[in-house]
Design a protein around this motif. Sequence first.
Motif, PDB file in Angstrom:
ATOM      1  N   LEU A 499      21.725  -9.547  29.442  1.00 19.72           N
ATOM      2  CA  LEU A 499      22.755 -10.550  29.176  1.00 19.72           C
ATOM      3  C   LEU A 499      23.342 -11.073  30.479  1.00 19.72           C
ATOM      4  N   SER A 500      23.408 -10.170  31.457  1.00 18.94           N
ATOM      5  CA  SER A 500      23.894 -10.535  32.794  1.00 18.94           C
ATOM      6  C   SER A 500      23.310  -9.543  33.774  1.00 18.94           C
ATOM      7  N   HIS A 501      23.748  -9.668  35.005  1.00 21.51           N
ATOM      8  CA  HIS A 501      23.229  -8.761  36.014  1.00 21.51           C
ATOM      9  C   HIS A 501      23.615  -7.316  35.723  1.00 21.51           C
ATOM     10  N   GLU A 502      24.762  -7.120  35.036  1.00 19.76           N
ATOM     11  CA  GLU A 502      25.258  -5.775  34.804  1.00 19.76           C
ATOM     12  C   GLU A 502      25.235  -5.357  33.335  1.00 19.76           C
ATOM     13  N   SER A 503      24.780  -6.244  32.461  1.00 21.85           N
ATOM     14  CA  SER A 503      24.844  -5.932  31.037  1.00 21.85           C
ATOM     15  C   SER A 503      23.494  -6.167  30.358  1.00 21.85           C
ATOM     16  N   THR A 504      23.116  -5.211  29.518  1.00 24.89           N
ATOM     17  CA  THR A 504      21.859  -5.292  28.777  1.00 24.89           C
ATOM     18  C   THR A 504      22.140  -5.093  27.289  1.00 24.89           C
TER      19      THR A 504
END
Length: 589
Positions: A499-504
Amino acid sequence: MFDVDTQGYNATFSNDISDLSTDPDFLNQKGSLRKTGAGALTLSGSNTYQGTTTVDGGTLRITGTQNTGDHIVNAGVLRVDGKIAPGVMTTVNTQGVLEGTGTTGSVLNKGTVAPGNSIGTLTVNGNYTATPGSTLAIEVDNNNRVDALHVTGNTTFQSGAVVALQGEVFRQGIAYDFLEAGGTVANQGLVFDSSLLFLTPRATASASGLSFNVQRNSVAFSDFTSGHNQTAVANALDRLSNQPATGLSTIYDELLNGQGTGFGAKMDQLSGEAYASVESALLTQSKLWTNAASRRMDTLFTGFSESQSPLWLSVQRQWTDLNGRSGTTDVRNTTNGLFIGGDARIGTGGHVGAAFGYHDGKVRVHDRQSHAKTESYTLAVYGGTQWALSNGHRLNWHSSAAWTHHDVDMKRNGITVGKPQSLSASYRSQQVQAYTELGYAMPVSTSTALQPFARLDWTQQRSASFTESGGEAALHGKRQTNDVTSFNLGLRSYSEFALSHESTARVSASIGWRHAQGDVTPTRTLQFDQLREARFTVNGAPISRNSLQLGLNGEVDVHKNASIGLNYSGEFGGGNTSNAGSLYLKVRF
């Protein structure tokens, strides 16, 4: 002729009525009285007219003394609460009724004679003869009192004379003395007429005249039931119905004096079916842990980042509808609770963990006006391992064992057989379950995998004995064990995407087929607490033998050390539906 038509009104003559012997126009003529029309005429004086007294309509009530000629009842009612002289004959014709608690002379009954006012005695100071087709109406009350005919002379019941039984409750072992005779008694073949279905009256000679008793006949309770549970209760009670237990006296009074209509519904009230259906509900509830453990282990073995989250919390809600069949009724079980667990990696591909769960639920058996509150405590261990195969394929195996303690508080309302009562009981149930699953994971891409799987489940439930309180219909339940084994085949898919660099985000879905065997129709063996010999086994709502299983799961990282997710699992088959949803949190260090 004194002809009185009361025309629907009530009237009383309190003065004495006599012949007009001093009137030269009526010298040597006998006076008579004829009652016609609706309404009542009461004679409360001391009457001496020597002609007949005829009733052709309404009610003629005698509260005084009749030193008169004969009485004839063609239609309507002659009610004698006073006295008719011994030498006066009363003839009751086909459409006539003689009743009351007074005294008459001899009676020839071609119609109906009904002693008493409710329960009472009519005295015949002379002879009594009942012709074929005539009726002697006898009433019995709840205290075993009975109407009686007291005849000072001789009594004759010609063949086909009827004794019609009416009243509240007839009981076995009671001699109902309905005839007290001062002279001879000739029973040439009287017959009984009653609405009794399960009891048969029989006349017997007594020291003072005639009595009757009732005996259990061959009409079975089960002739008026349907389905397993109704029939099981009916047979248990029927076995001892010829000598009803004192502790179940009002129940037997109602059943033995009842009719076939509504009999099955009475058996449903008494059956305690809800206890067996609680077994069904708790066995179904066991899938909460199986699904939670299976989901946990499956995501550990997908090859994604799950292994870095050793602690997890899952808050759950399950609602299950079980479809009653073969005489059982529908059941709804709603359960809320949570599991908290943790696991650790062992070796190169293994994991082991443990969990604790608490759930509270309510099992409703609406058509039986019964419900149970449950509290459940679970301790579980789980674990598994995987083996790497060629081309990125993996063989995954995991299993679990769990022990659950259930506290059950049952209430049964709406029991009206015998007398209204509400019953309750509390008991404990222990549940042991285990499963093992083997899956073959096949990567479809770097972020998606498919896994066909096979799983074997086993659940055993042992419920303790109990004794209800609250009324005559209270049940005692024996200890009971039910076992269910099921085999599952299915397919799961797993995907993850950034979803983002830090979120999956991670998504999985499953579809499967479940086949169950064993005690898929759970039972409870019960007996009446006041009559332990009346033992029977009832069925609960059945668990589906074959069902479709669906699952959907989604989770997202909300922090570098935490993820939250939503899970749905459903099972459909045999008219049963089970749906469960959970919100879970995973924490890693």
